[in-house]
Design an enzyme around this catalytic site. Structure first.
Site, mmCIF file in Angstrom:
data_model
loop_
_atom_site.group_PDB
_atom_site.id
_atom_site.type_symbol
_atom_site.label_atom_id
_atom_site.label_comp_id
_atom_site.label_asym_id
_atom_site.label_seq_id
_atom_site.Cartn_x
_atom_site.Cartn_y
_atom_site.Cartn_z
ATOM 1 N N HIS A 133 -0.627 0.710 7.239
ATOM 2 C CA HIS A 133 -1.219 1.540 6.189
ATOM 3 C C HIS A 133 -0.119 2.470 5.666
ATOM 4 C CE1 HIS A 133 -5.308 3.589 5.003
ATOM 5 N NE2 HIS A 133 -4.486 3.460 3.987
ATOM 6 N N ASN B 154 -5.944 11.930 1.824
ATOM 7 C CA ASN B 154 -5.307 10.629 1.644
ATOM 8 C C ASN B 154 -3.792 10.757 1.761
ATOM 9 O OD1 ASN B 154 -4.522 8.023 0.062
ATOM 10 N ND2 ASN B 154 -6.716 7.843 0.378
ATOM 11 N N ASN C 185 -4.890 7.892 7.552
ATOM 12 C CA ASN C 185 -4.558 7.257 6.279
ATOM 13 C C ASN C 185 -3.055 7.253 6.027
ATOM 14 O OD1 ASN C 185 -4.081 7.115 3.256
ATOM 15 N ND2 ASN C 185 -6.280 6.760 3.297
ATOM 16 N N ASP D 47 -4.137 8.616 -4.882
ATOM 17 C CA ASP D 47 -3.979 7.972 -3.579
ATOM 18 C C ASP D 47 -2.720 8.499 -2.876
ATOM 19 O OD1 ASP D 47 -3.819 6.017 -1.445
ATOM 20 O OD2 ASP D 47 -5.103 4.722 -2.637
ATOM 21 N N ASN D 48 -1.651 7.723 -2.844
ATOM 22 C CA ASN D 48 -0.438 8.162 -2.154
ATOM 23 C C ASN D 48 0.470 8.972 -3.065
ATOM 24 O OD1 ASN D 48 -0.971 7.018 0.388
ATOM 25 N ND2 ASN D 48 -0.301 5.010 -0.309
ATOM 26 N N HIS E 39 -3.742 -0.050 12.052
ATOM 27 C CA HIS E 39 -5.175 -0.182 12.342
ATOM 28 C C HIS E 39 -5.455 -1.483 13.097
ATOM 29 C CE1 HIS E 39 -5.984 3.269 9.786
ATOM 30 N NE2 HIS E 39 -5.370 2.676 8.782
ATOM 31 N N ILE F 297 3.186 4.929 5.617
ATOM 32 C CA ILE F 297 4.457 4.885 6.336
ATOM 33 C C ILE F 297 5.298 6.106 5.977
ATOM 34 C CG2 ILE F 297 4.487 2.374 6.481
ATOM 35 C CD1 ILE F 297 6.472 2.333 4.162
ATOM 36 N N GLU G 189 0.803 -1.227 0.000
ATOM 37 C CA GLU G 189 0.000 0.000 0.000
ATOM 38 C C GLU G 189 0.833 1.272 0.000
ATOM 39 O OE1 GLU G 189 -2.798 3.113 0.806
ATOM 40 O OE2 GLU G 189 -0.997 2.672 1.973
ATOM 41 N N ASP G 190 1.938 1.290 0.726
ATOM 42 C CA ASP G 190 2.759 2.499 0.756
ATOM 43 C C ASP G 190 4.231 2.122 0.706
ATOM 44 O OD1 ASP G 190 3.199 5.185 0.703
ATOM 45 O OD2 ASP G 190 2.819 5.550 2.825
#
Length: 453
Positions: free
Chosen positions: A213, A322, A266, A367-368, A232, A215, A152-153
């Protein structure tokens, strides 16, 4: 990644998809994909809410635009609250519920058509439902072995060591490994054929509930590397601080950070030993209120500054705040508003307050964000069609898109598509990070892609 309150499909549908013969993007044989949805109990109410949301995302003909809005609250209804006050803490009136504060500002809606536009057209527009992208795929790309359940990140150190968060489980989003804890992986971008390695985490930390999530890394004056992770556990929000032990390839847990303003966190960007900014992607934490918030596009989310001495909201009015990152000179903060499909450029002041400089509209669900260490360009992981994340179909999976924004502070920044795929290779891209001509693309629940530019 942004919260989407939904279900993926019936159990039989999911089992059928997992039995398919090695189709691209499907989980390994025998591994079931399930939605990470909360156990709410009120199945009929949930189904009604989700059915309504799906209905909003279906194509609507021009004839349907004139349908009466009698099912929606009128201005004379006791449930109607005109949003005429300045933006600030919200006022919301629902049956049996009252939340104090000031409401979001907008012009009063006076016609049935305007009601209909608010309730029907915006959800499809905000999710870019049914949008298709032309493929843009660099020739020198390969999937990273060992990253099967999300990436995700990503945060890359100046030395080329990349930290990758994996295994995010969030309500409504699919997961290929719903019963396995999340992990942090390490990858050396200097290697000719880089591979990932899962980092060990010190004892005393609850690894079983680890759900990473966003970082961010910070290097101290003595060259010690600290990794901050949005976590989370049990669907709550905390920020975990780790010390990176490079020789042992491990993380030592130092502390857990909690605060009233750090809810539904987030992403995070760390700018000091104990100072960071974080984004809140939804105002509510209750499943049904989050669904309501998403449908009505309330713009109640914000960015927070945290230090041991002070915690405060520094930017607000986002639809769903986000990804967040900082410019190379540390003077500007960049925040992605995923459902508004834009990036906010904000100036950072000495007291850590932020003031908006400009908004860059992208036309895709951004998003990121990361910053190219050589050029200062913004790289954004995006979702071409958010509907496909909302209602996951392995036969028609969500695609991936990576944008590059050059000359960020100029009057007309240059926006280019560096990668685009319909989901046949990479599903649900959330982040793109570059290091000296090498590109690493991560996803919310799928694989990761490594490219030579």
């Amino acid at each position: 990644m942004f919260f989407i309150p939904s279900v993926v499909g019936t159990a039989s549908d999911i089992h059928k998809s997992t039995r398919s013969a090695n189709r691209p993007g499907l989980p390994p044989k025998g591994q079931e994909m399930r939605p990470c949805a909360p156990n709410l109990g009120e199945g009929r109410v949930k189904a009604l809410c989700l059915g309504y949301l799906r209905g909003l995302l279906r194509p609507v003909s021009r004839d349907q635009c004139s349908v009466s809005s009698s099912v929606l609250p009128s201005r004379n209804s006791k449930f109607w609250a005109p949003n005429s006050a300045p933006r600030g803490p919200p006022t919301l009136q629902l049956p049996g519920l009252s939340l104090g504060g000031e409401s979001r500002s907008s012009e009063p809606r006076t016609s049935s058509v305007s009601h209909r536009r608010t309730a029907v057209f915006r959800p499809r527009q905000r999710t870019n439902a049914f949008r298709k992208v032309e493929p843009v795929e660099p020739q020198n790309c390969r999937l990273i072995e060992g990253l099967e359940n999300g990436s995700e990140d990503i945060d890359i150190l100046p030395s080329g060591l990349a930290f990758i968060s994996s295994g995010l489980k969030y309500p409504g989003l699919p997961s290929f490994a719903p019963d396995e804890p999340g992990q942090i992986f390490l990858m050396d971008m200097n290697e000719q054929n880089p591979k990932v390695q899962a980092l060990n985490i010190s004892d005393g930390f609850d690894k079983a509930s680890f759900n990473p999530h966003g970082i961010s890394t910070f290097i101290d004056e003595d060259h010690t590397v600290y990794l901050y992770v949005v976590n989370h556990p049990h669907m709550k929000s905390t920020v975990e601080k780790f010390k990176f032990e490079e020789q042992q390839r491990s993380l030592v847990h130092l502390k857990t950070i909690k605060h009233e303003l750090l809810k539904s966190v987030n992403d995070i960007v760390v700018l000091g030993p104990e100072q960071f900014y974080a984004t809140r992607d939804h105002y509510f934490t209750n499943f049904f209120l989050v669904l309501f918030e998403m449908i009505m596009d309330l713009h109640w989310t914000y960015a927070v500054f945290y230090s041991p001495r002070e915690v405060k909201v520094v930017a607000k009015g986002f639809s769903s705040a986000n990804g967040i990152t900082v410019s190379l000179d540390k003077k500007y903060i960049y925040i992605a508003d995923v459902t508004a499909q834009n990036i906010h450029v904000l100036k950072k002041h000495e007291n850590w307050d932020l003031t908006q400089v400009k908004v860059i509209h992208l036309g895709t669900l951004v998003d990121n964000l990361t910053v190219d260490p050589d050029t200062g360009d913004i790289w954004a992981g995006c979702h071409p069609d958010g509907k496909k994340l909302l209602i996951y179909n392995p036969e028609d999976p969500p695609g991936s898109e990576v944008l590059r924004i050059q000359d960020v502070l100029s009057e007309k920044p240059k926006i280019s598509t560096e990668y685009a795929n319909n989901g046949s290779v990479l599903q649900g891209s959330t982040v793109a990070s570059v290091y000296h001509g090498k590109l690493l693309i991560g996803t919310v629940f799928h694989k990761a892609l490594y490219c030579l530019l």
